[in-house]
Write a protein that holds these residues in place. Structure first.
Motif, PDB file in Angstrom:
ATOM      1  N   SER A  21      58.607  71.233  69.080  1.00 44.12           N
ATOM      2  CA  SER A  21      57.524  71.296  68.148  1.00 44.12           C
ATOM      3  C   SER A  21      57.049  72.562  68.046  1.00 44.12           C
ATOM      4  O   SER A  21      55.991  72.672  67.145  1.00 44.12           O
ATOM      5  CB  SER A  21      56.485  70.100  68.400  1.00 44.12           C
ATOM      6  OG  SER A  21      55.961  70.350  69.402  1.00 44.12           O
ATOM      7  N   ILE A  22      57.407  73.595  68.995  1.00 52.27           N
ATOM      8  CA  ILE A  22      56.871  74.956  68.840  1.00 52.27           C
ATOM      9  C   ILE A  22      58.031  76.079  68.737  1.00 52.27           C
ATOM     10  O   ILE A  22      59.081  75.999  69.024  1.00 52.27           O
ATOM     11  CB  ILE A  22      56.135  75.161  70.363  1.00 52.27           C
ATOM     12  CG1 ILE A  22      55.091  74.226  70.355  1.00 52.27           C
ATOM     13  CG2 ILE A  22      55.715  76.769  70.107  1.00 52.27           C
ATOM     14  CD1 ILE A  22      54.384  74.497  71.750  1.00 52.27           C
ATOM     15  N   GLU A  23      57.676  76.609  67.778  1.00 53.81           N
ATOM     16  CA  GLU A  23      58.459  77.726  67.241  1.00 53.81           C
ATOM     17  C   GLU A  23      58.486  78.908  68.005  1.00 53.81           C
ATOM     18  O   GLU A  23      57.382  79.753  68.119  1.00 53.81           O
ATOM     19  CB  GLU A  23      58.309  78.369  65.687  1.00 53.81           C
ATOM     20  CG  GLU A  23      59.109  79.112  65.038  1.00 53.81           C
ATOM     21  CD  GLU A  23      60.411  78.337  64.734  1.00 53.81           C
ATOM     22  OE1 GLU A  23      61.560  78.779  64.952  1.00 53.81           O
ATOM     23  OE2 GLU A  23      60.142  77.483  63.781  1.00 53.81           O
ATOM     24  N   GLU A  44      53.534  76.270  77.533  1.00 52.95           N
ATOM     25  CA  GLU A  44      53.485  75.751  76.184  1.00 52.95           C
ATOM     26  C   GLU A  44      53.589  76.882  75.264  1.00 52.95           C
ATOM     27  O   GLU A  44      54.470  76.774  74.057  1.00 52.95           O
ATOM     28  CB  GLU A  44      52.151  75.240  76.090  1.00 52.95           C
ATOM     29  CG  GLU A  44      52.093  73.991  74.825  1.00 52.95           C
ATOM     30  CD  GLU A  44      50.780  73.353  74.854  1.00 52.95           C
ATOM     31  OE1 GLU A  44      50.685  72.153  74.334  1.00 52.95           O
ATOM     32  OE2 GLU A  44      49.960  73.895  75.272  1.00 52.95           O
ATOM     33  N   LEU A  45      52.966  78.152  75.234  1.00 53.88           N
ATOM     34  CA  LEU A  45      53.195  79.212  74.268  1.00 53.88           C
ATOM     35  C   LEU A  45      54.494  79.660  74.204  1.00 53.88           C
ATOM     36  O   LEU A  45      54.767  80.227  73.246  1.00 53.88           O
ATOM     37  CB  LEU A  45      52.094  80.363  74.814  1.00 53.88           C
ATOM     38  CG  LEU A  45      50.501  80.146  74.800  1.00 53.88           C
ATOM     39  CD1 LEU A  45      50.153  81.299  75.193  1.00 53.88           C
ATOM     40  CD2 LEU A  45      50.214  79.623  73.389  1.00 53.88           C
ATOM     41  N   ASN A  46      55.260  79.532  75.565  1.00 51.95           N
ATOM     42  CA  ASN A  46      56.676  79.908  75.350  1.00 51.95           C
ATOM     43  C   ASN A  46      57.788  78.753  75.019  1.00 51.95           C
ATOM     44  O   ASN A  46      58.979  79.177  75.094  1.00 51.95           O
ATOM     45  CB  ASN A  46      57.104  80.470  76.807  1.00 51.95           C
ATOM     46  CG  ASN A  46      56.492  81.941  76.999  1.00 51.95           C
ATOM     47  OD1 ASN A  46      56.837  82.884  76.094  1.00 51.95           O
ATOM     48  ND2 ASN A  46      55.484  82.067  77.571  1.00 51.95           N
ATOM     49  N   GLY A  47      57.358  77.850  74.614  1.00 54.60           N
ATOM     50  CA  GLY A  47      58.065  76.755  73.919  1.00 54.60           C
ATOM     51  C   GLY A  47      58.592  75.763  74.913  1.00 54.60           C
ATOM     52  O   GLY A  47      59.756  74.977  74.612  1.00 54.60           O
ATOM     53  N   LEU A  97      52.419  73.563  61.466  1.00 53.47           N
ATOM     54  CA  LEU A  97      52.990  72.231  62.627  1.00 53.47           C
ATOM     55  C   LEU A  97      53.572  73.119  63.847  1.00 53.47           C
ATOM     56  O   LEU A  97      53.281  72.595  64.933  1.00 53.47           O
ATOM     57  CB  LEU A  97      53.848  71.281  61.762  1.00 53.47           C
ATOM     58  CG  LEU A  97      53.329  70.533  61.055  1.00 53.47           C
ATOM     59  CD1 LEU A  97      54.454  69.871  60.159  1.00 53.47           C
ATOM     60  CD2 LEU A  97      52.192  69.568  61.457  1.00 53.47           C
ATOM     61  N   LYS A  98      54.359  73.958  63.619  1.00 53.88           N
ATOM     62  CA  LYS A  98      55.008  74.961  64.726  1.00 53.88           C
ATOM     63  C   LYS A  98      54.335  76.074  65.258  1.00 53.88           C
ATOM     64  O   LYS A  98      55.173  76.659  66.265  1.00 53.88           O
ATOM     65  CB  LYS A  98      56.482  74.979  64.349  1.00 53.88           C
ATOM     66  CG  LYS A  98      57.302  73.787  64.158  1.00 53.88           C
ATOM     67  CD  LYS A  98      58.838  74.478  63.716  1.00 53.88           C
ATOM     68  CE  LYS A  98      59.654  73.288  63.555  1.00 53.88           C
ATOM     69  NZ  LYS A  98      61.236  73.838  63.303  1.00 53.88           N
ATOM     70  N   GLN A  99      53.217  76.150  65.010  1.00 50.00           N
ATOM     71  CA  GLN A  99      52.710  77.293  65.372  1.00 50.00           C
ATOM     72  C   GLN A  99      52.411  77.209  66.846  1.00 50.00           C
ATOM     73  O   GLN A  99      51.983  75.940  67.480  1.00 50.00           O
ATOM     74  CB  GLN A  99      51.475  77.708  64.635  1.00 50.00           C
ATOM     75  CG  GLN A  99      50.277  76.711  64.723  1.00 50.00           C
ATOM     76  CD  GLN A  99      48.679  77.039  64.147  1.00 50.00           C
ATOM     77  OE1 GLN A  99      48.844  78.147  63.487  1.00 50.00           O
ATOM     78  NE2 GLN A  99      48.030  76.043  63.928  1.00 50.00           N
ATOM     79  N   LYS A 100      52.008  78.359  67.548  1.00 56.85           N
ATOM     80  CA  LYS A 100      51.972  78.182  69.046  1.00 56.85           C
ATOM     81  C   LYS A 100      50.301  77.764  69.349  1.00 56.85           C
ATOM     82  O   LYS A 100      49.566  78.394  68.583  1.00 56.85           O
ATOM     83  CB  LYS A 100      52.161  79.681  69.769  1.00 56.85           C
ATOM     84  CG  LYS A 100      53.620  80.014  69.802  1.00 56.85           C
ATOM     85  CD  LYS A 100      53.770  81.359  70.556  1.00 56.85           C
ATOM     86  CE  LYS A 100      55.334  81.741  70.486  1.00 56.85           C
ATOM     87  NZ  LYS A 100      55.300  82.829  71.300  1.00 56.85           N
ATOM     88  N   PRO A 101      50.160  76.986  70.378  1.00 57.45           N
ATOM     89  CA  PRO A 101      48.604  76.468  70.500  1.00 57.45           C
ATOM     90  C   PRO A 101      47.912  77.420  71.444  1.00 57.45           C
ATOM     91  O   PRO A 101      47.873  77.261  72.504  1.00 57.45           O
ATOM     92  CB  PRO A 101      48.841  75.118  71.059  1.00 57.45           C
ATOM     93  CG  PRO A 101      50.183  75.305  71.882  1.00 57.45           C
ATOM     94  CD  PRO A 101      50.903  76.252  70.996  1.00 57.45           C
ATOM     95  N   TYR A 130      43.696  75.961  67.587  1.00 58.59           N
ATOM     96  CA  TYR A 130      45.228  76.148  66.758  1.00 58.59           C
ATOM     97  C   TYR A 130      45.472  74.629  66.957  1.00 58.59           C
ATOM     98  O   TYR A 130      46.567  74.160  66.103  1.00 58.59           O
ATOM     99  CB  TYR A 130      45.850  76.927  67.592  1.00 58.59           C
ATOM    100  CG  TYR A 130      45.668  78.388  67.307  1.00 58.59           C
ATOM    101  CD1 TYR A 130      46.432  79.088  66.152  1.00 58.59           C
ATOM    102  CD2 TYR A 130      44.831  79.402  67.891  1.00 58.59           C
ATOM    103  CE1 TYR A 130      46.388  80.177  65.615  1.00 58.59           C
ATOM    104  CE2 TYR A 130      44.402  80.628  67.406  1.00 58.59           C
ATOM    105  CZ  TYR A 130      45.179  81.008  66.606  1.00 58.59           C
ATOM    106  OH  TYR A 130      45.215  82.539  66.137  1.00 58.59           O
ATOM    107  N   GLN A 131      45.487  74.104  68.216  1.00 58.92           N
ATOM    108  CA  GLN A 131      46.273  72.586  68.480  1.00 58.92           C
ATOM    109  C   GLN A 131      45.652  71.841  67.460  1.00 58.92           C
ATOM    110  O   GLN A 131      46.370  70.793  66.759  1.00 58.92           O
ATOM    111  CB  GLN A 131      45.975  72.208  69.702  1.00 58.92           C
ATOM    112  CG  GLN A 131      46.805  70.869  70.206  1.00 58.92           C
ATOM    113  CD  GLN A 131      48.141  70.910  70.053  1.00 58.92           C
ATOM    114  OE1 GLN A 131      48.639  71.872  69.889  1.00 58.92           O
ATOM    115  NE2 GLN A 131      48.728  69.775  70.477  1.00 58.92           N
ATOM    116  N   ALA A 132      44.039  71.936  67.222  1.00 62.52           N
ATOM    117  CA  ALA A 132      43.373  70.838  66.220  1.00 62.52           C
ATOM    118  C   ALA A 132      44.071  71.023  64.779  1.00 62.52           C
ATOM    119  O   ALA A 132      44.153  70.244  64.135  1.00 62.52           O
ATOM    120  CB  ALA A 132      42.155  71.246  66.328  1.00 62.52           C
TER     121      ALA A 132
END
Length: 333
Positions: free
Chosen positions: A180-182, A216-219, A274-278, A283-285
Motif C-alpha cells: 500500500s506504500i509506493e 514503514e517509510l521504506n515500504g 493513497l500510496k504516499q509514505k506516512p 499523512y496517514q490521516a
C-alpha cells in the motif's frame, strides 16, 4: 579472496592491490604495492586482503605495513603491524577508551579489530601516513570516537550495542513488503539485513518506535500491530457486523481505484495520496480519509471509527455469536 596456504602454520597472506606477505624461515617478508602518502610522495604498502580471516590467524602474522623506500620489499627498519598489535589496539579501545560501554569478549574484540583495519581507507590512499610504518592510528582513534558516540551502525553486531533489548529480540524477524506504500526500496529477508544495509539508522539509541517508522517509510509492514488492529466497524448487506484495519482499508481502496477508475488524472491523484509514505500521522490521516470515502461509496457501507483502546474488545465481541453479545446487566446488590 585471500590466498592462504596452511601447513603447521600460515606461510602466505595475500594483500590488497597484489601486495602479499610470505614467511621464509622464521621471519616474514612483505611485498608492497605502490601508493601515495599524504605529501603526495610515492610509497609502498601492504594490507591484509581478507579482513574476515583475522580471527583465525596466528598472532605473529603481519596485517599492515607502509614505507617510503622505493624497494618493493619492506625494509628491515620498518616494523609492520601484526595480528597481536591489532588485537591489543582493539582490546584497549574497549577496556580503556570505551570502558563500561560494551561487554569485553572475544567477539567484540574481533569486530573492533576488523573495523580498524577496514577503515584504513587504503583504496583511496587518503589516510596513508608512512611515518610510523603503520598508518592505523588515525583510524584507531576514529573507531574509538565511534564507539563512544554509539552512532555508527557498522558496530551493530557488537554485543551490547543496542541499548533497548527489544531491538535484539526482533532482529531475526522476517520483513514483509507493504504494497500500500509506493517505494523502490530493495528487498530484505530480515530486520537484521535491513539494519545492516541502512546502518545509519542502527545507532545505539534505536528503539522499536523509530524502527517501525523507518520500516514503514521504506515500504515494509511494521513489526507492531498499529496498522493491523481493527480501526473501523461496518455492517454488511446481510446485517453482519465486521471490522477492518487501517492496512486492510487502504488495500481495499487501492484495489477499487486500480480496477474500477478510468485512467485519468483523478485515478492518478487518488493513488498518489493513497500510496504516499506516512511521514507523520497527518499523512496517514490523509490516506485514511480518502480510503474511507472510496470504500464507503463503492462498497456501500458506513465505516464507524472504533474508540481508541477498544479495538481488542470490539473484535472479541464481533467474533461471538450475536445471541451471546448481549448479556443482561447484573442486578446491583
Amino acid at each position: 579472496m585471500m590466498a592462504m596456504v596452511e601447513g603447521p602454520e600460515v606461510s602466505y597472506l595475500a594483500g590488497v592491490d597484489n601486495s602479499y606477505a610470505e614467511k621464509v624461515g622464521n621471519s616474514w617478508t612483505i611485498h608492497g604495492a605502490k601508493a601515495v602518502d599524504r605529501q603526495g610522495k610515492s610509497c609502498r604498502f601492504y594490507k591484509l586482503q581478507n579482513v574476515d580471516d583475522l580471527g583465525s590467524l596466528p598472532d605473529d602474522v603481519p596485517i599492515f605495513a607502509s614505507w617510503n623506500d622505493n624497494t618493493a620489499i619492506i625494509p628491515a627498519s620498518v616494523k609492520p603491524t601484526t595480528k597481536h598489535d591489532l588485537d591489543k589496539m582493539a582490546t584497549d579501545a574497549l577496556t580503556i577508551y570505551a570502558y563500561g560501554l560494551y561487554p569485553i569478549s572475544q567477539h567484540n574484540t574481533e569486530i573492533v579489530a576488523q573495523s580498524i583495519l577496514e577503515q584504513s581507507d587504503i583504496k583511496n590512499y587518503r589516510t596513508l601516513d608512512v611515518a610510523d610504518g603503520s598508518c592505523l592510528y588515525d583510524t584507531y582513534w576514529n573507531v574509538i570516537d565511534d564507539l563512544r558516540k554509539g552512532q555508527n551502525g557498522r558496530f551493530q553486531t557488537l554485543d551490547g550495542w543496542f541499548l533497548d533489548p527489544r531491538i535484539n529480540q526482533v532482529k531475526s524477524k522476517p520483513l514483509v513488503r507493504d504494497e500500500s506504500i509506493e517505494t523502490k526500496t530493495k528487498e530484505f529477508k530480515t530486520v537484521a539485513d535491513y539494519l545492516k544495509d541502512y546502518e545509519f539508522y542502527a545507532d545505539r539509541q534505536l528503539n522499536p518506535e523509530f524502527l517501525n517508522w523507518n520500516l514503514e517509510l521504506n515500504g515494509f509492514q511494521r513489526l507492531d500491530s498499529k496498522r493491523t488492529v481493527p480501526k473501523y466497524t461496518y455492517t454488511t448487506p446481510d446485517g453482519t457486523l465486521q471490522t477492518i484495519s487501517e492496512h486492510k482499508l487502504l488495500q481495499r481502496a487501492i484495489e477499487l481505484v486500480e480496477n474500477h477508475y478510468a485512467d485519468d488524472d483523478v485515478k492518478t491523484s487518488a493513488l498518489k495520496v493513497l500510496k504516499q509514505k506516512p511521514y507523520s500521522e497527518d499523512y496517514q490521516a490523509q490516506r485514511l480519509k480518502l480510503a474511507t470515502q472510496i470504500v464507503e461509496k463503492n462498497d456501500r457501507i458506513k465505516l464507524v471509527p472504533i474508540e481508541k483502546g477498544l479495538a481488542d474488545q470490539v473484535e472479541h465481541l464481533i467474533r461471538k455469536p450475536m445471541a451471546k453479545q448481549i448479556q443482561p446487566k447484573a442486578k446491583e446488590r
